[in-house]
Design a protein around this motif. Structure first.
Motif, PDB file in Angstrom:
ATOM      1  N   SER A  43       0.831  -1.208   0.000  1.00  0.00           N
ATOM      2  CA  SER A  43       0.000   0.000   0.000  1.00  0.00           C
ATOM      3  C   SER A  43       0.862   1.253   0.000  1.00  0.00           C
ATOM      4  CB  SER A  43      -0.921   0.002   1.223  1.00  0.00           C
ATOM      5  OG  SER A  43      -1.837  -1.073   1.170  1.00  0.00           O
ATOM      6  N   GLY A  44       2.027   1.180   0.668  1.00  0.00           N
ATOM      7  CA  GLY A  44       2.926   2.324   0.677  1.00  0.00           C
ATOM      8  C   GLY A  44       3.497   2.637  -0.693  1.00  0.00           C
ATOM      9  N   ILE A  45       3.587   1.609  -1.557  1.00  0.00           N
ATOM     10  CA  ILE A  45       4.077   1.819  -2.921  1.00  0.00           C
ATOM     11  C   ILE A  45       2.950   2.314  -3.827  1.00  0.00           C
ATOM     12  CG2 ILE A  45       5.069   0.681  -4.947  1.00  0.00           C
ATOM     13  CD1 ILE A  45       6.408  -1.290  -3.007  1.00  0.00           C
ATOM     14  N   VAL A  46       1.783   1.681  -3.725  1.00  0.00           N
ATOM     15  CA  VAL A  46       0.669   1.984  -4.622  1.00  0.00           C
ATOM     16  C   VAL A  46      -0.049   3.270  -4.219  1.00  0.00           C
ATOM     17  CG1 VAL A  46      -1.554   1.144  -5.475  1.00  0.00           C
ATOM     18  CG2 VAL A  46       0.351  -0.452  -5.172  1.00  0.00           C
ATOM     19  N   GLY A  47      -0.194   3.486  -2.902  1.00  0.00           N
ATOM     20  CA  GLY A  47      -1.000   4.591  -2.405  1.00  0.00           C
ATOM     21  C   GLY A  47      -0.613   5.962  -2.913  1.00  0.00           C
ATOM     22  N   VAL A  81      17.414   8.082 -10.544  1.00  0.00           N
ATOM     23  CA  VAL A  81      18.118   6.947  -9.935  1.00  0.00           C
ATOM     24  C   VAL A  81      17.829   6.899  -8.440  1.00  0.00           C
ATOM     25  CG1 VAL A  81      20.395   5.970  -9.423  1.00  0.00           C
ATOM     26  CG2 VAL A  81      19.911   6.919 -11.694  1.00  0.00           C
ATOM     27  N   TYR A  82      17.810   8.053  -7.800  1.00  0.00           N
ATOM     28  CA  TYR A  82      17.481   8.107  -6.377  1.00  0.00           C
ATOM     29  C   TYR A  82      16.085   7.540  -6.120  1.00  0.00           C
ATOM     30  CZ  TYR A  82      16.417  10.162  -1.800  1.00  0.00           C
ATOM     31  OH  TYR A  82      16.034  10.346  -0.493  1.00  0.00           O
ATOM     32  N   GLY A  83      15.124   7.950  -6.929  1.00  0.00           N
ATOM     33  CA  GLY A  83      13.776   7.402  -6.792  1.00  0.00           C
ATOM     34  C   GLY A  83      13.725   5.917  -7.081  1.00  0.00           C
ATOM     35  N   LEU A  84      14.533   5.461  -8.053  1.00  0.00           N
ATOM     36  CA  LEU A  84      14.546   4.051  -8.413  1.00  0.00           C
ATOM     37  C   LEU A  84      15.043   3.180  -7.272  1.00  0.00           C
ATOM     38  CD1 LEU A  84      14.329   1.774 -10.558  1.00  0.00           C
ATOM     39  CD2 LEU A  84      16.697   2.323 -11.199  1.00  0.00           C
ATOM     40  N   VAL A  85      16.134   3.587  -6.623  1.00  0.00           N
ATOM     41  CA  VAL A  85      16.677   2.748  -5.552  1.00  0.00           C
ATOM     42  C   VAL A  85      15.752   2.763  -4.330  1.00  0.00           C
ATOM     43  CG1 VAL A  85      19.055   2.952  -6.358  1.00  0.00           C
ATOM     44  CG2 VAL A  85      18.166   4.625  -4.716  1.00  0.00           C
ATOM     45  N   LEU A  86      15.109   3.902  -4.076  1.00  0.00           N
ATOM     46  CA  LEU A  86      14.138   3.924  -2.973  1.00  0.00           C
ATOM     47  C   LEU A  86      12.955   3.013  -3.280  1.00  0.00           C
ATOM     48  CD1 LEU A  86      13.991   7.671  -1.869  1.00  0.00           C
ATOM     49  CD2 LEU A  86      15.303   5.791  -0.884  1.00  0.00           C
ATOM     50  N   GLY A  87      12.509   3.002  -4.537  1.00  0.00           N
ATOM     51  CA  GLY A  87      11.441   2.081  -4.928  1.00  0.00           C
ATOM     52  C   GLY A  87      11.873   0.638  -4.810  1.00  0.00           C
ATOM     53  N   PHE A 128      14.038  -0.523  -2.685  1.00  0.00           N
ATOM     54  CA  PHE A 128      14.029  -0.843  -1.259  1.00  0.00           C
ATOM     55  C   PHE A 128      12.608  -1.160  -0.792  1.00  0.00           C
ATOM     56  CE2 PHE A 128      14.083   0.026   3.279  1.00  0.00           C
ATOM     57  CZ  PHE A 128      15.295  -0.530   3.686  1.00  0.00           C
ATOM     58  N   ALA A 129      11.634  -0.377  -1.264  1.00  0.00           N
ATOM     59  CA  ALA A 129      10.240  -0.615  -0.893  1.00  0.00           C
ATOM     60  C   ALA A 129       9.758  -1.971  -1.386  1.00  0.00           C
ATOM     61  CB  ALA A 129       9.356   0.500  -1.453  1.00  0.00           C
ATOM     62  N   VAL A 130      10.149  -2.342  -2.608  1.00  0.00           N
ATOM     63  CA  VAL A 130       9.797  -3.672  -3.124  1.00  0.00           C
ATOM     64  C   VAL A 130      10.427  -4.753  -2.247  1.00  0.00           C
ATOM     65  CG1 VAL A 130      10.109  -5.261  -5.063  1.00  0.00           C
ATOM     66  CG2 VAL A 130       9.462  -2.883  -5.490  1.00  0.00           C
ATOM     67  N   GLY A 131      11.669  -4.519  -1.818  1.00  0.00           N
ATOM     68  CA  GLY A 131      12.329  -5.483  -0.947  1.00  0.00           C
ATOM     69  C   GLY A 131      11.603  -5.675   0.376  1.00  0.00           C
ATOM     70  N   THR A 132      11.008  -4.588   0.907  1.00  0.00           N
ATOM     71  CA  THR A 132      10.290  -4.731   2.173  1.00  0.00           C
ATOM     72  C   THR A 132       9.047  -5.596   2.025  1.00  0.00           C
ATOM     73  OG1 THR A 132       9.026  -2.684   1.800  1.00  0.00           O
ATOM     74  CG2 THR A 132      11.104  -2.497   3.001  1.00  0.00           C
ATOM     75  N   VAL A 133       8.407  -5.562   0.860  1.00  0.00           N
ATOM     76  CA  VAL A 133       7.247  -6.427   0.621  1.00  0.00           C
ATOM     77  C   VAL A 133       7.679  -7.890   0.664  1.00  0.00           C
ATOM     78  CG1 VAL A 133       5.448  -7.065  -1.028  1.00  0.00           C
ATOM     79  CG2 VAL A 133       6.071  -4.663  -0.745  1.00  0.00           C
ATOM     80  N   VAL A 134       8.760  -8.205  -0.032  1.00  0.00           N
ATOM     81  CA  VAL A 134       9.271  -9.577  -0.038  1.00  0.00           C
ATOM     82  C   VAL A 134       9.771  -9.964   1.355  1.00  0.00           C
ATOM     83  CG1 VAL A 134      10.975 -11.137  -1.065  1.00  0.00           C
ATOM     84  CG2 VAL A 134       9.900  -9.363  -2.470  1.00  0.00           C
ATOM     85  N   GLY A 135      10.459  -9.022   2.012  1.00  0.00           N
ATOM     86  CA  GLY A 135      11.011  -9.311   3.326  1.00  0.00           C
ATOM     87  C   GLY A 135       9.950  -9.621   4.362  1.00  0.00           C
ATOM     88  N   ALA A 136       8.801  -8.971   4.271  1.00  0.00           N
ATOM     89  CA  ALA A 136       7.720  -9.262   5.212  1.00  0.00           C
ATOM     90  C   ALA A 136       7.264 -10.709   5.080  1.00  0.00           C
ATOM     91  CB  ALA A 136       6.555  -8.310   4.970  1.00  0.00           C
TER      92      ALA A 136
END
Length: 477
Positions: free
Chosen positions: A175-179, A303-309, A311-319
């Motif tokens: 939701s943090g990515i899509v919202g 690039v800054y936005g890409l790496v932050l995105g 990281f956010a994708v990684g948190t979904v998998v990490g959960a």
């Protein structure tokens, strides 16, 4: 993935997941509404900062007290009230707002922060109660389970709750990515007031779904919890849940008790110290230095936005990964995963490849979120259930309260050191302190319970050799 599909087969838990998803969309809408409205009305950056600060000061200022309150009231009712309050506040904002950032928006920001301080820990309290009936039903009266489950009742409940926390955190991060993207599109096409109405509808749906999901499990937990008390529980000076009622302590004393209960459990104490050190001296400075370093190295803001995105994708998998980490070595595994974040911090210094940076940020998101999920499940297991609200709120406070200070510290450091040095120091600090935490046996297991003693080797009963008849007669004279 099978365990997550089984969890979603529980209609009540699925309803709770729906409430979590739409509530988080509502949370994501509000900052976008503020930013877009500020841009259209020509509001200064200082005013935007004041609105955001009001929200987070309200959140951080009352989160300890909200945990103490949740240990005294029905958490389902508290969560529904928080959602209903945000619904009404945003409807008022949509009806009476002229598009400028004024006192109305400031009051709504404070209310949203206060409600977040209640709804965040409340969700962690409601989830096990929604699942409890199913995990108990699958447990045989003799303490075992059906062959399909393969483990005892307490172990099965712990695995189910850990997986549920992982699933909920995964939905939170999704939701943090899509919202924000959804909110920005809606507000840009329509208006800020339309965005406020959409956020209000999200909180209204969340209130209805939470009330339905928790309707059958809204009562206080029964004392006969299938999870065995750990030494941290039984050795505590706190009375047990089934002890006679004592005079109710003040809300302030009760809130401070949430900090104390984390400090009394050795591995939780180590983990909280680790979190504060990371956030204050590594994560905060790194967040400030990262954009400066990337732009200085010739990378674009994209690039800054890409790496932050990433990281956010990684948190979904990490959960989802963290939801499957159980067993005696769960602490060791989760600390090793947390070490991946240290690699992420060092990655921009070590390589200029966008592909490698993206992979490193995905790995860091996986490690950090997996660690958090396993830690939450361990906290629930180690702390007496009547203290869960205070304990979860205190855990959130330790991490949340340090971040603004860490970012301020990073801004000060930039006056005396270059971004490369700050990022190197932050990465080394994360790796060294995480490795040091592994030296504690309790931290490696995320448990204060003593390891079970090995069973003695099976000794066959001694064979009785019959005595000669004469000897038997002599023994009776």
């Amino acid at each position: 993935m099978r365990v997550y599909l089984q969890l979603l087969g529980n209609r009540r838990f699925a309803g709770l997941c729906l409430a979590q998803a739409v509530s988080l969309l509502g949370d994501a809408f509000f900052p976008i509404i503020v930013v877009v409205a500020a841009e259209r009305s020509g509001t200064t950056a200082e005013t935007i900062g004041a609105v955001f600060a009001a929200r987070f000061l309200a959140l951080g200022g009352v989160v300890l007290f909200s945990g103490a309150l949740l240990d005294r009231v029905n958490p389902v009712a508290a969560a529904v009230t928080a959602d209903a309050t945000r619904f009404l506040a945003l409807i008022v904002l949509a009806l009476f707002w002229d598009g400028r950032l004024d006192a109305v928006v400031l009051v709504v920001a404070v209310l949203i922060g206060l409600c977040e301080a209640v709804s965040e820990p409340a969700l962690l309290l409601i989830t096990p109660r929604v699942l409890r009936k199913d995990t108990r039903a699958a447990t045989r009266p003799d303490g075992g389970t059906d062959a399909a489950h393969g483990s005892g009742g307490p172990d099965r409940e712990e695995a189910a709750v850990t997986a549920a926390y992982g699933l909920l955190e995964g939905m939170r991060n999704t939701s943090g990515i899509v919202g924000p993207t959804l909110a920005a599109t809606l507000v840009a096409v329509l208006s800020s007031s339309a965005g406020a109405v959409a956020a209000a509808v999200a909180f209204g749906l969340s209130a209805v779904a939470t009330r339905w999901a928790g309707a059958r499990y809204a009562a206080r937990p029964a004392p006969e919890s299938p999870v065995r008390d750990s030494p941290a529980k039984t050795g505590s000076t706190e009375p047990h849940a089934d002890a006679p009622d004592e005079p109710e302590e003040s809300l302030l004393r009760s809130a401070l008790g949430g900090l104390a209960v984390l400090w009394r459990v050795r591995w939780l104490r180590h983990v909280q110290i680790l979190a504060v050190v990371h956030v204050l001296f590594a994560v905060g400075p790194w967040m400030v230095a990262l954009p400066v370093f990337l732009l200085g190295a010739g990378h674009s803001a994209t690039v800054y936005g890409l790496v932050l995105g990433a990281f956010a994708v990684g948190t979904v998998v990490g959960a989802l990964v963290g939801g499957r980490v159980t067993g005696r070595s769960r602490g060791l595994y989760s600390l090793a995963l947390l070490g991946l974040f240290g690699v992420t911090v060092l990655a921009p210094v070590a390589t200029g490849s966008v592909l490698l940076l993206t992979a490193a940020f995905v790995a860091g998101g996986i490690g950090q979120q997996a660690f958090d999920v396993v830690k939450m499940a361990g906290l629930r297991r180690e702390v007496p259930e009547r203290l869960h609200g205070r304990a979860f709120s205190a855990d959130f406070f330790f991490s949340f309260a340090s971040l603004p200070l860490g970012q301020l510290f990073g801004a000060v450091l930039l006056r005396f050191a270059d971004p490369r040095t700050i990022m190197l120091g932050a990465g080394v600090l994360v790796l060294v302190t995480t490795a040091a935490a592994m030296l504690s046996p309790d931290a490696r297991r995320f448990s204060s319970a003593a390891l079970p003693a090995p069973a003695p080797p099976h000794t066959p009963p001694a064979q009785v050799v019959p005595l000669p008849e004469g000897a038997r007669d002599a023994g009776t004279r």
